[in-house]
Design a protein around this motif. Structure first.
Motif, PDB file in Angstrom:
ATOM      1  N   ILE A   6       0.847  -1.199   0.000  1.00 49.82           N
ATOM      2  CA  ILE A   6       0.000   0.000   0.000  1.00 49.82           C
ATOM      3  C   ILE A   6       0.878   1.244   0.000  1.00 49.82           C
ATOM      4  CG2 ILE A   6      -1.651   1.374   1.333  1.00 49.82           C
ATOM      5  CD1 ILE A   6      -2.966  -1.054   0.155  1.00 49.82           C
ATOM      6  N   THR A   7       0.536   2.203  -0.843  1.00 54.62           N
ATOM      7  CA  THR A   7       1.197   3.507  -0.845  1.00 54.62           C
ATOM      8  C   THR A   7       0.180   4.588  -0.497  1.00 54.62           C
ATOM      9  OG1 THR A   7       2.775   2.815  -2.553  1.00 54.62           O
ATOM     10  CG2 THR A   7       2.504   5.187  -2.202  1.00 54.62           C
ATOM     11  N   LEU A   8       0.470   5.340   0.554  1.00 53.19           N
ATOM     12  CA  LEU A   8      -0.328   6.516   0.899  1.00 53.19           C
ATOM     13  C   LEU A   8       0.273   7.725   0.195  1.00 53.19           C
ATOM     14  CD1 LEU A   8      -2.475   8.100   2.491  1.00 53.19           C
ATOM     15  CD2 LEU A   8      -0.838   8.211   4.394  1.00 53.19           C
ATOM     16  N   VAL A   9      -0.531   8.369  -0.639  1.00 58.87           N
ATOM     17  CA  VAL A   9      -0.100   9.567  -1.361  1.00 58.87           C
ATOM     18  C   VAL A   9      -0.759  10.772  -0.702  1.00 58.87           C
ATOM     19  CG1 VAL A   9       0.006  10.756  -3.585  1.00 58.87           C
ATOM     20  CG2 VAL A   9       0.028   8.231  -3.504  1.00 58.87           C
ATOM     21  N   GLN A  10       0.043  11.702  -0.233  1.00 60.08           N
ATOM     22  CA  GLN A  10      -0.489  12.859   0.508  1.00 60.08           C
ATOM     23  C   GLN A  10       0.041  14.150  -0.106  1.00 60.08           C
ATOM     24  OE1 GLN A  10       0.713  13.869   4.828  1.00 60.08           O
ATOM     25  NE2 GLN A  10      -1.152  12.649   5.053  1.00 60.08           N
ATOM     26  N   ILE A  11      -0.881  15.057  -0.456  1.00 56.05           N
ATOM     27  CA  ILE A  11      -0.453  16.358  -0.972  1.00 56.05           C
ATOM     28  C   ILE A  11       0.238  17.128   0.145  1.00 56.05           C
ATOM     29  CG2 ILE A  11      -1.155  18.523  -2.047  1.00 56.05           C
ATOM     30  CD1 ILE A  11      -3.566  17.123  -3.193  1.00 56.05           C
ATOM     31  N   LEU A  29      -9.885  24.382  -6.919  1.00 54.78           N
ATOM     32  CA  LEU A  29      -9.344  23.317  -6.072  1.00 54.78           C
ATOM     33  C   LEU A  29      -9.882  21.955  -6.495  1.00 54.78           C
ATOM     34  CD1 LEU A  29      -9.560  25.049  -2.566  1.00 54.78           C
ATOM     35  CD2 LEU A  29      -7.572  24.855  -4.076  1.00 54.78           C
ATOM     36  N   GLN A  30     -11.174  21.901  -6.805  1.00 51.06           N
ATOM     37  CA  GLN A  30     -11.762  20.646  -7.247  1.00 51.06           C
ATOM     38  C   GLN A  30     -11.151  20.190  -8.573  1.00 51.06           C
ATOM     39  OE1 GLN A  30     -13.887  18.794  -5.422  1.00 51.06           O
ATOM     40  NE2 GLN A  30     -13.627  20.328  -3.829  1.00 51.06           N
ATOM     41  N   THR A  31     -10.882  21.142  -9.452  1.00 53.31           N
ATOM     42  CA  THR A  31     -10.263  20.810 -10.732  1.00 53.31           C
ATOM     43  C   THR A  31      -8.865  20.264 -10.534  1.00 53.31           C
ATOM     44  OG1 THR A  31     -11.566  22.506 -11.870  1.00 53.31           O
ATOM     45  CG2 THR A  31      -9.576  21.734 -12.966  1.00 53.31           C
ATOM     46  N   LEU A  32      -8.090  20.912  -9.690  1.00 57.59           N
ATOM     47  CA  LEU A  32      -6.736  20.444  -9.428  1.00 57.59           C
ATOM     48  C   LEU A  32      -6.752  19.039  -8.834  1.00 57.59           C
ATOM     49  CD1 LEU A  32      -3.716  22.311  -8.010  1.00 57.59           C
ATOM     50  CD2 LEU A  32      -4.453  20.239  -6.846  1.00 57.59           C
ATOM     51  N   GLN A  33      -7.624  18.811  -7.842  1.00 54.77           N
ATOM     52  CA  GLN A  33      -7.684  17.506  -7.187  1.00 54.77           C
ATOM     53  C   GLN A  33      -8.054  16.405  -8.173  1.00 54.77           C
ATOM     54  OE1 GLN A  33     -10.440  17.886  -3.938  1.00 54.77           O
ATOM     55  NE2 GLN A  33      -9.107  19.226  -2.764  1.00 54.77           N
ATOM     56  N   TYR A  37      -5.678  13.319  -9.346  1.00 57.08           N
ATOM     57  CA  TYR A  37      -6.117  11.932  -9.174  1.00 57.08           C
ATOM     58  C   TYR A  37      -6.074  11.177 -10.499  1.00 57.08           C
ATOM     59  CZ  TYR A  37      -9.340   8.015  -8.685  1.00 57.08           C
ATOM     60  OH  TYR A  37      -9.918   6.774  -8.729  1.00 57.08           O
ATOM     61  N   ALA A  38      -6.581  11.795 -11.551  1.00 58.90           N
ATOM     62  CA  ALA A  38      -6.566  11.142 -12.862  1.00 58.90           C
ATOM     63  C   ALA A  38      -5.139  10.872 -13.321  1.00 58.90           C
ATOM     64  CB  ALA A  38      -7.303  12.001 -13.888  1.00 58.90           C
ATOM     65  N   ARG A  55      -9.932  11.060   0.225  1.00 53.95           N
ATOM     66  CA  ARG A  55     -10.248  12.473   0.495  1.00 53.95           C
ATOM     67  C   ARG A  55      -9.607  13.417  -0.525  1.00 53.95           C
ATOM     68  NH1 ARG A  55      -8.463  14.592   5.382  1.00 53.95           N
ATOM     69  NH2 ARG A  55      -6.763  13.092   5.549  1.00 53.95           N
ATOM     70  N   PHE A  56      -9.047  12.875  -1.578  1.00 52.50           N
ATOM     71  CA  PHE A  56      -8.361  13.616  -2.642  1.00 52.50           C
ATOM     72  C   PHE A  56      -7.022  14.207  -2.194  1.00 52.50           C
ATOM     73  CE2 PHE A  56     -12.527  13.575  -4.804  1.00 52.50           C
ATOM     74  CZ  PHE A  56     -12.118  13.110  -6.038  1.00 52.50           C
ATOM     75  N   ASP A  57      -6.974  14.895  -1.038  1.00 51.43           N
ATOM     76  CA  ASP A  57      -5.663  15.353  -0.583  1.00 51.43           C
ATOM     77  C   ASP A  57      -4.857  14.189  -0.009  1.00 51.43           C
ATOM     78  OD1 ASP A  57      -7.346  15.099   1.615  1.00 51.43           O
ATOM     79  OD2 ASP A  57      -6.539  16.839   2.671  1.00 51.43           O
ATOM     80  N   ASN A  58      -5.551  13.088   0.303  1.00 54.38           N
ATOM     81  CA  ASN A  58      -4.923  11.827   0.668  1.00 54.38           C
ATOM     82  C   ASN A  58      -5.488  10.754  -0.258  1.00 54.38           C
ATOM     83  OD1 ASN A  58      -3.461  11.778   3.696  1.00 54.38           O
ATOM     84  ND2 ASN A  58      -4.833  13.517   3.332  1.00 54.38           N
ATOM     85  N   MET A  59      -4.620  10.041  -0.954  1.00 54.56           N
ATOM     86  CA  MET A  59      -5.042   8.978  -1.856  1.00 54.56           C
ATOM     87  C   MET A  59      -4.318   7.689  -1.482  1.00 54.56           C
ATOM     88  SD  MET A  59      -5.119  11.266  -5.346  1.00 54.56           S
ATOM     89  CE  MET A  59      -4.017  12.524  -4.685  1.00 54.56           C
ATOM     90  N   ILE A  60      -5.007   6.570  -1.635  1.00 55.94           N
ATOM     91  CA  ILE A  60      -4.460   5.277  -1.234  1.00 55.94           C
ATOM     92  C   ILE A  60      -4.320   4.409  -2.478  1.00 55.94           C
ATOM     93  CG2 ILE A  60      -4.870   3.176   0.112  1.00 55.94           C
ATOM     94  CD1 ILE A  60      -6.452   4.955   2.086  1.00 55.94           C
ATOM     95  N   ALA A  61      -3.138   3.830  -2.641  1.00 56.24           N
ATOM     96  CA  ALA A  61      -2.853   3.019  -3.826  1.00 56.24           C
ATOM     97  C   ALA A  61      -2.404   1.621  -3.429  1.00 56.24           C
ATOM     98  CB  ALA A  61      -1.779   3.688  -4.676  1.00 56.24           C
ATOM     99  N   VAL A  62      -2.812   0.637  -4.237  1.00 58.64           N
ATOM    100  CA  VAL A  62      -2.284  -0.719  -4.140  1.00 58.64           C
ATOM    101  C   VAL A  62      -1.180  -0.814  -5.184  1.00 58.64           C
ATOM    102  CG1 VAL A  62      -2.801  -3.182  -4.270  1.00 58.64           C
ATOM    103  CG2 VAL A  62      -4.538  -1.588  -3.410  1.00 58.64           C
ATOM    104  N   THR A  63       0.056  -0.960  -4.727  1.00 58.28           N
ATOM    105  CA  THR A  63       1.203  -0.735  -5.615  1.00 58.28           C
ATOM    106  C   THR A  63       2.131  -1.946  -5.724  1.00 58.28           C
ATOM    107  OG1 THR A  63       2.410   0.303  -3.774  1.00 58.28           O
ATOM    108  CG2 THR A  63       1.197   1.764  -5.288  1.00 58.28           C
ATOM    109  N   ASN A  64       1.634  -3.134  -5.541  1.00 52.51           N
ATOM    110  CA  ASN A  64       2.479  -4.321  -5.758  1.00 52.51           C
ATOM    111  C   ASN A  64       3.095  -4.260  -7.149  1.00 52.51           C
ATOM    112  OD1 ASN A  64       0.391  -5.047  -3.674  1.00 52.51           O
ATOM    113  ND2 ASN A  64       1.651  -6.898  -3.592  1.00 52.51           N
TER     114      ASN A  64
END
Length: 257
Positions: A6-11, A29-33, A37-38, A55-64
């Protein structure tokens, strides 16, 4: 046995940035987020990973399958093209919940999310290539049974939205608390969960819990693989078997089986 990376991505420093030198327009802000994400979906997906917006400012990834260099390249790409940077914490464990706890601790130890001096942190250990297996990741793909006939074509769009969100919330909490799983709404009536090696009865219990708590009926396809992509495609095939057979739970080892 699963081993989910798991990778936690935090702005970095996002809260203060949104109001400096004065509050920024919410639409901007919504456009940037959404663009960030995309972009992360594309970059992590290129390496067969999944990323979820939470929460967009925090994103969670499965990164195996992504190593440290892959993470560094993504950070560099974001820094070159956005007015914000991102930090990443990495954790691996049989329990996706524990992997996320470890990834979160990496960033919390490095400093506050609103600390302007804490930027582009990359910490934690990736799963060594030699320790990877073809069954490291278990993905469960849930959807609502006959969502169109039950909701979309019968009630207004917001009532449908409420029903889907209630189902998601009940499922998310149950799988997290009972089975250390991480569940994410991915649009429409779909929820994708990163799970440890759960049995078929565990999924049946989860579906029964949601039905009893919020009266939303779910079905689920479950897949295993060496990456989120492989496991997710297997789960999609299994979900199609649910729809074809009228069953609640189906499992597929790989998308090619």
């Amino acid at each position: 046995m699963t081993t989910t990376q798991i990778t936690l991505v935090q702005i970095d420093n996002y809260g203060p940035w949104t109001v400096t030198p004065e509050p920024r327009r919410e639409v901007d802000l919504q456009t940037l987020q959404s663009r960030l994400y995309a972009d992360l979906c594309q970059q992590i997906g290129r390496e067969d990973g999944y990323v979820f917006f939470t929460r967009f400012d925090n994103m969670i990834a499965v990164t195996n399958g992504l190593d440290r260099a892959d993470h560094e390249l993504i950070q560099e790409s974001i820094d070159n093209r956005y007015p914000v940077s991102v930090s990443m914490g990495i954790g691996s464990d049989a329990s996706p919940r524990t992997a996320l706890v470890d990834a979160t601790e990496v960033l919390q130890t490095a400093g506050s999310a609103q600390d302007g001096a804490r930027t582009e942190i990359l910490g934690g250990e990736v799963l060594p290539e030699g320790e990877r297996t073809t069954e490291d990741v278990q993905i469960a793909h849930f959807d609502v049974i006959d969502v169109t006939g039950t909701y979309t074509d019968r009630v207004d769009a917001f009532e449908t939205f409420i029903a889907i969100e209630q189902g998601y919330a009940a499922l998310m909490r149950y799988l997290y608390e009972e089975h250390d799983s991480l569940s994410f709404f991915v649009g429409g009536d779909n929820v994708i969960a990163a799970c440890p090696g759960l049995s078929e009865p565990s999924y049946e219990d989860a579906i029964s819990h949601v039905s009893g708590e919020v009266d939303v009926d779910l079905q689920v396809g479950v897949g295993r693989g060496s990456s989120a992509h492989d496991a997710g495609m297997a789960a999609k095939h299994a979900l199609e078997e649910c729809r074809h057979n009228g069953t609640r739970v189906e499992r597929t080892a790989t998308a090619d089986d």
